[in-house]
Design a protein around this motif. Structure first.
Motif, short mmCIF file in Angstrom:
data_model
loop_
_atom_site.label_atom_id
_atom_site.label_comp_id
_atom_site.label_asym_id
_atom_site.label_seq_id
_atom_site.Cartn_x
_atom_site.Cartn_y
_atom_site.Cartn_z
N VAL A 148 0.85 -1.20 0.00
CA VAL A 148 0.00 0.00 0.00
C VAL A 148 0.88 1.25 0.00
N LEU A 149 1.92 1.23 0.83
CA LEU A 149 2.77 2.42 0.91
C LEU A 149 3.61 2.61 -0.34
N HIS A 150 4.04 1.50 -0.95
CA HIS A 150 4.77 1.61 -2.22
C HIS A 150 3.89 2.33 -3.24
N HIS A 151 2.64 1.96 -3.26
CA HIS A 151 1.70 2.56 -4.20
C HIS A 151 1.41 4.03 -3.84
N MET A 152 1.19 4.27 -2.56
CA MET A 152 0.86 5.61 -2.09
C MET A 152 2.03 6.56 -2.36
N THR A 153 3.24 6.08 -2.12
CA THR A 153 4.41 6.92 -2.33
C THR A 153 4.55 7.31 -3.79
N MET A 154 4.09 6.42 -4.68
CA MET A 154 4.09 6.77 -6.10
C MET A 154 3.31 8.06 -6.32
N TRP A 155 2.16 8.18 -5.65
CA TRP A 155 1.36 9.40 -5.82
C TRP A 155 2.10 10.61 -5.26
N LEU A 156 2.78 10.43 -4.15
CA LEU A 156 3.56 11.55 -3.61
C LEU A 156 4.61 12.00 -4.63
#
Ligand code: HEM
Ligand code: SF4
Ligand code: SF4
Lengths: 412, 245
Positions: free
Chosen positions: B199-207
């Motif tokens: 989830v965080l790997h994906h979320m960090t992509m948005w950042l």
């Protein structure tokens, strides 16, 4: 909770998570073989406990023959990652299973793991083994109840001090000083009960995801403050056999390993036996070719579903789940969840109910913002962030443009 | 580039830095396109071949991992240059010294006052800029660690075609992301779970996408409003500044 986080960090650094060593060299196995043989000889001297049934007779009664038994023994030897030469020892250990006392305790649970080992269309060898183990105490299965049951438990603890295996099913509620779950006339809390009975156990086996991680009772908002056994029992050999329910073959595997070697099997960073949890579902899945090809079931019952395409887009979590059900399956190898056409929900992983068990890919699942606020999907969250940034930039650009024009006209 | 009257040309990025910059741009586009496909395959395959031949997800994952390795390499070089570059050592600009803090806020004020106020030296990379780039490299490092953790799940045998040291080193280097992610995401259960890493790997992509958006905007904005040709730093390596007095 901070305490066990520290510990899990420590554990992560000290164990090689999920790596399976299937070949340790000849001298290792020769030594192990001798050790197992000695151990079995010792067990043979002991009388079967509690007038348990004789294993070989039981099989015959169920209409299975010796060939079935030997087939089972070689499959189990392979499952335990032992060389084929160990097959006779495994068969012998199975016969001697009635020499090892087991106490089975149920806490905050649905008895699904007990069900799993009892319910199959015809008892197979795994079930028979669980039938003949010397189950000294099992609240759900035994005839005794009330004071009688309590007495039986006390006697078992006393009599087999330091020798019994304690199987725990269900999570441990810690909220309200533990009074979400009590047992017996004196209203002993589950947590006290667990501490007391585990004190004199040779080893503790947490069966099912609730006993391992808190499972369903620990799902958000975890009203009873449920935790897994590993948060409570310290300084004892502890084996976790998660999954919902735990696979009876893996329970048998753990007991057999213990009977055979007198030791707990090799464990991963979550204290799960590597022989069972050293495999990723996704790497042993019959639909994997469709995953790599990009052929997915788009919705239930579509053409893809009829053609056994990969279930990733309807939420299969096989890529993040370690368990051996893709190899040994359930109900004596009849089938398993992905085989019947629905995705893996990661039932053997921590917090699976909140983090794995939704029938959508992770990117489309609702998750809580780290601050605990509204539930949004990861992509909604990201796009929201992007939109906010875009609006901010738009305003800044427009303002800069206007300010620039004013400056040109000398108004600034 | 011809010299503008009253302006001098200053060098801001070396050739090596510019190569890294454009390699990163390319890798980022590929990482995002393939990463989003891996997350939720967004196009269907119309190739009338059997499964083993078309390999669409597998190619996406291959592309993702290839650019991931490129990111690994450029990140190591960037980390080295950060401290030891003979050109400009960026770490000197993020140390919280009085001068750096003052410069940081002066540049920020320049941005929020829409260029009405410009009390800093724009010949070199300023503190604000350096902090902003440092954030990017931290986000990228986090992508690397979480990405490699996701990758090592597939090497559960403990073996790999290049030897057992590879999964071993990946575990040693990235296993901490599991409890750390679960701590960040919050969990009511016992044990740290792998899904939080994902989830965080994906979320960090948005950042990172948001980072890129502002990055491009800010470079263009500076170019227009400062009038010093900042945008050409990434291409020719130089910009212009007004000759003082
Ligand atoms: C730099 C090193 C990186 C590595 C080693 C890496 C590795 C991975 C791996 C192994 C996966 C899971 C693939 C699968 O399950 O088959 C993944 C997924 C993904 N990666 Fe990366 N990645 C890296 C960088 C990036 C970057 C820079 C981005 C974009 C900014 C990115 C975006 C994604 C996305 C969106 C997913 C899908 C996650 C999901 O399942 O929702 N990755 N990456
Ligand atoms: S069905 Fe699940 S486990 Fe099987 S290949 Fe697809 S994603 Fe992997
Ligand atoms: S397929 Fe997944 S959810 Fe189903 S039993 Fe196996 S590990 Fe559990």
């Amino acid at each position: 909770m901070s305490n066990n986080k520290e510990e899990s960090v420590k554990k992560l650094f000290t164990t090689q998570s999920a790596s399976v060593n299937t070949n340790r060299g000849e001298s290792y196995y020769a030594e192990l073989y001798a050790k197992c043989q000695k151990r079995l000889d010792e067990l043979k001297q002991l009388k079967p406990l509690n007038n348990r049934m004789d294993f070989l007779e039981s099989i015959e009664e169920e209409g299975l023959d010796r060939r079935d038994f030997l087939k089972w023994a070689s499959a189990t030897t392979a499952m335990l990652m032992l060389p084929a030469s160990f097959t006779p020892l495994v068969a012998e250990a199975a016969v001697l299973m009635n020499r090892v006392p087991v106490i089975w305790m149920e806490l905050q649970d649905c008895a699904g793991n007990s069900e799993a080992l009892l319910r199959s269309d015809g008892p197979q060898i795994d079930e028979i083994i669980l039938d003949i183990i010397s189950l000294e105490f099992h609240e759900t299965l035994q005839a005794a109840s009330g004071h009688q049951a309590e007495k039986q438990m006390e006697e078992a603890i006393e009599h087999f001090k330091g020798k019994y295996l304690l199987f725990v099913e269900g999570s441990v509620p810690l909220g309200m000083e533990g009074y979400y779950g009590t047992i017996g006339a004196k209203a002993e809390t589950f947590v006290d009960h667990l501490k007391r009975v585990s004190k004199d156990a040779a080893a503790v086996v947490a069966v099912g995801s609730c006993a391992t991680y808190g499972g369903i009772p620990a799902a958000a908002p975890n009203p009873t403050d449920a935790v897994g056994v590993m948060d409570i029992v310290k300084g004892k050999p502890l084996i976790n056999i998660p999954a919902c329910p735990a696979n009876p073959s893996n329970m048998v595997g753990v007991i057999l390993h213990y009977v055979l070697t007198g030791n707990v099997p090799e464990l991963d960073s979550l204290l799960r036996p590597k022989f069972a949890f050293g495999y990723r579902i996704h790497d042993n899945c019959e639909r994997r070719a469709h995953f790599d090809a990009g052929e997915y079931v788009e919705e239930w019952g579509d053409e893809g579903a009829k053609n056994n395409f990969c279930l990733y887009k309807v939420g299969c979590k096989g890529p993040m789940t370690f368990n051996n059900c893709s190899i040994i399956r359930y109900n004596e190898g009849v089938n398993w969840p992905i085989g019947v056409g629905r995705g893996c929900i990661g039932c053997s992983e921590p917090d699976f109910w909140d983090k794995y068990a939704y029938e959508r890919p992770m990117a489309n699942a609702n998750i809580k913002a780290p601050t605990g606020g509204v539930e949004k999907s990861v992509d909604e969250f990201g796009l929201g962030l992007l939109t906010a940034a875009g609006i901010g930039i738009g305003i800044h650009a427009a303002a800069s443009y206007v300010a620039g024009k004013k400056e040109e006209r000398g108004e600034a | 580039m011809s010299n503008k009257e009253g302006y001098k040309q200053v060098k801001r990025m070396t050739t090596a830095m510019r190569i890294i910059h454009w390699v990163n741009v390319f890798s980022m586009i590929v990482a995002i396109a393939t990463g989003l496909y891996i997350a939720a395959p967004y196009y269907q395959t119309f190739i009338a071949d059997d499964a083993v031949d078309k390999y669409v997800m597998a190619w996406n994952r291959w592309g993702h991992f290839m650019v991931a390795i490129i990111f690994d390499v450029t990140s190591i070089i960037v980390a080295y240059l950060y401290f030891f570059s003979r050109f400009e050592k960026p770490y000197k600009k993020v140390l919280p010294t009085g001068a750096n803090i003052k410069e940081f806020f002066e540049v920020l004020l320049n941005l929020v006052t829409l260029n009405r106020r410009k009390n800093f030296d724009s010949t070199h990379s300023d503190s604000f800029n350096t902090v902003y780039f440092t954030i990017f490299h931290l986000l990228l490092a986090w992508m690397l660690f979480t990405g490699l953790q996701l990758y090592v799940h597939g090497l559960e045998s403990g073996e790999s075609s290049i030897g057992a040291w590879w999964p071993w080193i990946l575990h040693v280097a990235t296993d901490w992301t599991v409890p750390f992610s679960t701590w960040l995401m919050g969990s009511t259960a016992t044990g740290a779970n792998l899904m939080d890493v994902r989830v965080l790997h994906h979320m960090t992509m948005w950042l990172i996408v948001v980072w890129v958006l502002f990055h491009i905007y800010y470079q263009v904005w500076r170019t227009i409003f400062w009038g010093e040709g900042d945008i050409s730093i990434a291409f020719g390596g130089t910009k212009f500044v007004k000759e003082s007095n």
